[in-house]
Design an enzyme around this catalytic site. Structure first.
Site, PDB file in Angstrom:
ATOM      1  NE  ARG A   1      -4.239  -1.509   0.120  1.00  0.00           N
ATOM      2  CZ  ARG A   1      -4.343  -2.567  -0.701  1.00  0.00           C
ATOM      3  NH1 ARG A   1      -3.398  -2.826  -1.588  1.00  0.00           N
ATOM      4  NH2 ARG A   1      -5.413  -3.343  -0.655  1.00  0.00           N
TER       5      ARG A   1
ATOM      6  CG  HIS B   1      -3.115  -1.104  -7.013  1.00  0.00           C
ATOM      7  ND1 HIS B   1      -3.557  -0.436  -5.893  1.00  0.00           N
ATOM      8  CD2 HIS B   1      -3.132  -2.420  -6.665  1.00  0.00           C
ATOM      9  CE1 HIS B   1      -3.817  -1.309  -4.931  1.00  0.00           C
ATOM     10  NE2 HIS B   1      -3.567  -2.520  -5.391  1.00  0.00           N
TER      11      HIS B   1
HETATM   12  P1  NAP Z   1      -1.819 -11.520   5.064  1.00  0.00           P
HETATM   13  O1  NAP Z   1      -1.891 -12.934   4.594  1.00  0.00           O
HETATM   14  O2  NAP Z   1      -2.828 -11.005   6.013  1.00  0.00           O
HETATM   15  O3  NAP Z   1      -0.355 -11.326   5.642  1.00  0.00           O
HETATM   16  C1  NAP Z   1       0.021 -10.226   6.358  1.00  0.00           C
HETATM   17  C2  NAP Z   1       1.384 -10.505   6.977  1.00  0.00           C
HETATM   18  O4  NAP Z   1       1.886  -9.280   7.540  1.00  0.00           O
HETATM   19  C3  NAP Z   1       1.327 -11.532   8.097  1.00  0.00           C
HETATM   20  O5  NAP Z   1       2.483 -12.336   8.021  1.00  0.00           O
HETATM   21  C4  NAP Z   1       1.383 -10.650   9.341  1.00  0.00           C
HETATM   22  O6  NAP Z   1       1.985 -11.245  10.472  1.00  0.00           O
HETATM   23  C5  NAP Z   1       2.262  -9.531   8.875  1.00  0.00           C
HETATM   24  N1  NAP Z   1       2.093  -8.321   9.690  1.00  0.00           N
HETATM   25  C6  NAP Z   1       0.964  -7.651   9.962  1.00  0.00           C
HETATM   26  N2  NAP Z   1       1.208  -6.580  10.726  1.00  0.00           N
HETATM   27  C7  NAP Z   1       2.523  -6.583  10.957  1.00  0.00           C
HETATM   28  C8  NAP Z   1       3.385  -5.728  11.693  1.00  0.00           C
HETATM   29  N3  NAP Z   1       2.931  -4.654  12.340  1.00  0.00           N
HETATM   30  N4  NAP Z   1       4.695  -6.030  11.716  1.00  0.00           N
HETATM   31  C9  NAP Z   1       5.173  -7.121  11.077  1.00  0.00           C
HETATM   32  N5  NAP Z   1       4.413  -7.976  10.370  1.00  0.00           N
HETATM   33  C10 NAP Z   1       3.096  -7.704  10.315  1.00  0.00           C
HETATM   34  O7  NAP Z   1      -1.860 -10.547   3.797  1.00  0.00           O
HETATM   35  P2  NAP Z   1      -1.474 -10.877   2.281  1.00  0.00           P
HETATM   36  O8  NAP Z   1      -2.564 -11.599   1.595  1.00  0.00           O
HETATM   37  O9  NAP Z   1      -0.116 -11.469   2.274  1.00  0.00           O
HETATM   38  O10 NAP Z   1      -1.449  -9.410   1.664  1.00  0.00           O
HETATM   39  C11 NAP Z   1      -0.570  -8.430   2.177  1.00  0.00           C
HETATM   40  C12 NAP Z   1      -0.908  -7.092   1.555  1.00  0.00           C
HETATM   41  O11 NAP Z   1      -0.531  -7.076   0.181  1.00  0.00           O
HETATM   42  C13 NAP Z   1      -2.386  -6.741   1.529  1.00  0.00           C
HETATM   43  O12 NAP Z   1      -2.821  -6.247   2.766  1.00  0.00           O
HETATM   44  C14 NAP Z   1      -2.437  -5.685   0.440  1.00  0.00           C
HETATM   45  O13 NAP Z   1      -2.215  -4.417   1.035  1.00  0.00           O
HETATM   46  C15 NAP Z   1      -1.254  -6.027  -0.450  1.00  0.00           C
HETATM   47  N6  NAP Z   1      -1.679  -6.484  -1.771  1.00  0.00           N
HETATM   48  C16 NAP Z   1      -1.344  -5.729  -2.842  1.00  0.00           C
HETATM   49  C17 NAP Z   1      -1.705  -6.145  -4.103  1.00  0.00           C
HETATM   50  C18 NAP Z   1      -1.297  -5.366  -5.318  1.00  0.00           C
HETATM   51  O14 NAP Z   1      -1.749  -5.635  -6.413  1.00  0.00           O
HETATM   52  N7  NAP Z   1      -0.408  -4.394  -5.172  1.00  0.00           N
HETATM   53  C19 NAP Z   1      -2.423  -7.329  -4.281  1.00  0.00           C
HETATM   54  C20 NAP Z   1      -2.748  -8.076  -3.161  1.00  0.00           C
HETATM   55  C21 NAP Z   1      -2.368  -7.655  -1.897  1.00  0.00           C
HETATM   56  P3  NAP Z   1       1.280 -12.413  11.333  1.00  0.00           P
HETATM   57  O15 NAP Z   1       1.576 -13.671  10.554  1.00  0.00           O
HETATM   58  O16 NAP Z   1       2.008 -12.330  12.631  1.00  0.00           O
HETATM   59  O17 NAP Z   1      -0.174 -12.098  11.421  1.00  0.00           O
HETATM   60  C1  GLV Z   2      -5.003  -5.292  -4.037  1.00  0.00           C
HETATM   61  O1  GLV Z   2      -4.298  -4.363  -3.803  1.00  0.00           O
HETATM   62  C2  GLV Z   2      -5.589  -6.132  -3.045  1.00  0.00           C
HETATM   63  O2  GLV Z   2      -5.472  -5.815  -1.854  1.00  0.00           O
HETATM   64  O3  GLV Z   2      -6.205  -7.145  -3.422  1.00  0.00           O
END
Ligand code: NAP
Ligand code: GLV
Length: 303
Positions: A218, A266
């Site tokens: 983000r 994005h």
């Molecule tokens: P997720 O499965 O919820 O994983 C989040 C990870 O971040 C978990 O390992 C969590 O730790 C860790 N975390 C959360 N808060 C933290 C902190 N304060 N300090 C250190 N680690 C922390 O999410 P995801 O599916 O991997 O997605 C992550 C992000 O990618 C999304 O929220 C979104 O913003 C972004 N995204 C972007 C796109 C794009 O096209 N650019 C697409 C999809 C997603 P724990 O394991 O301890 O809970």
């Molecule tokens: C894209 O940024 C998503 O969070 O799926």
């Protein structure tokens, strides 16, 4: 089962989604709020909402909502809506196809940084034929922030190619120490009060000289002015940015034309209706059958 679809219609293109959702779950009925009103379906009959970053207020007036299923992985914008119905389970999108797309984007960015391809692009624009040293993947240390669905997929994709990949968790090495030990940092954290602005002047100073930043999570994780200062001071060599404080990135933003910044719209990992519809259908059926719902957001932790 009646399901409301809410989102930014232009970005989401419900037309594309409808066919896939209907195929994945023919027994459900799908309505936008306008269609619900036009068909005079009582709002009380709607039990679930499928949402793609909808404008605030989109879910007001649905008294029997029992699941909000996001088509986005990140739910920061949803949680910022003060009218988001309280107490209704909120599920985020977790789809292996989306994680695979994210891993491809991260791989492209890391490979281009490792081999200096962004620098060669700049040299082409300058009409300069100049070779630089060719390094091996095992000489490149990559730090992945966030060990969730996305971060995990990225690490799995990079490690077999020889990159020295480290994942950062909040209960492990301090962030500054982890940054200091790596030359490429890939951000895949969720945006929460704890992670907003994490990539600031202090974090950039902790990275070794010549390091690069890849932000695929983000825009608000990054303090833009601090990033520009670190690039202009020559401390950082490049940034690959997919996400921004304001999207689309305003035309006047310095990132657009900065020679050491690569801007993506994005596009790192879009939700794919073909696979994500099955994820939605599985959760709606779990709701219908009284089974546990998958990928629930902990509103207290904000992800
Ligand atoms: P997720 O499965 O919820 O994983 C989040 C990870 O971040 C978990 O390992 C969590 O730790 C860790 N975390 C959360 N808060 C933290 C902190 N304060 N300090 C250190 N680690 C922390 O999410 P995801 O599916 O991997 O997605 C992550 C992000 O990618 C999304 O929220 C979104 O913003 C972004 N995204 C972007 C796109 C794009 O096209 N650019 C697409 C999809 C997603 P724990 O394991 O301890 O809970
Ligand atoms: C894209 O940024 C998503 O969070 O799926």
């Amino acid at each position: 089962m009646k399901v409301v679809l809410a989102g930014d219609a232009d970005a989401t293109g419900w037309g594309r989604w409808r066919a896939e959702l209907a195929a994945a779950m023919p027994e459900a009925e799908w309505f936008t709020r306008d269609e619900l009103a036009a068909a005079r379906v009582p709002a009380a009959e709607v039990v679930a909402a499928v949402v793609a970053s909808p404008p605030p207020g989109s879910l007001v007036g649905l008294p029997n909502l029992r699941l909000i299923q996001s088509l986005w992985a990140g739910v920061d914008r949803l949680l910022a809506d003060p009218t988001l119905p309280e107490g209704v389970p909120l599920a985020r999108m977790v789809d292996p196809a989306m994680s695979a797309a994210m891993a491809e984007t991260a791989l492209w960015a890391v490979l281009a940084l490792h081999r200096g391809f962004f620098a060669y692009q700049r040299r082409q624009r300058e009409g300069r034929w100049q070779l630089h040293a060719q390094r091996r993947a095992d000489e490149v240390r990559v730090l992945v922030l966030g060990q969730g669905a996305m971060g995990h997929a990225v690490m799995q994709r990079l490690a077999p190619l020889g990159y020295r990949v480290q994942g950062w968790r909040r209960d492990g090495t301090a962030l500054a120490a982890a940054l200091a030990a790596n030359e490429i940092v890939v951000n895949l954290l969720p945006l929460t009060p704890a992670t907003r602005g994490l990539l600031d002047a202090r974090a950039f100073a902790a990275l070794p000289p010549g390091a690069a930043v890849v932000n695929l999570a983000r825009g608000a994780h990054v303090v833009d002015a601090d990033l520009l200062a670190a690039l202009d001071a020559g401390h950082l060599r490049h940034a690959v940015l997919d996400v921004f404080h304001q999207e689309p990135l305003p035309a006047a933003h310095p990132f657009w034309h900065h020679p050491q910044v690569t801007v993506l719209p994005h596009a790192a990992a879009s939700t794919d209706p073909r696979s994500a519809s099955a994820v939605v259908a599985a959760n709606l059926r779990a709701l219908r059958d009284g089974r546990p719902l998958a990928h629930l957001v902990d509103r207290g932790r904000a992800y």
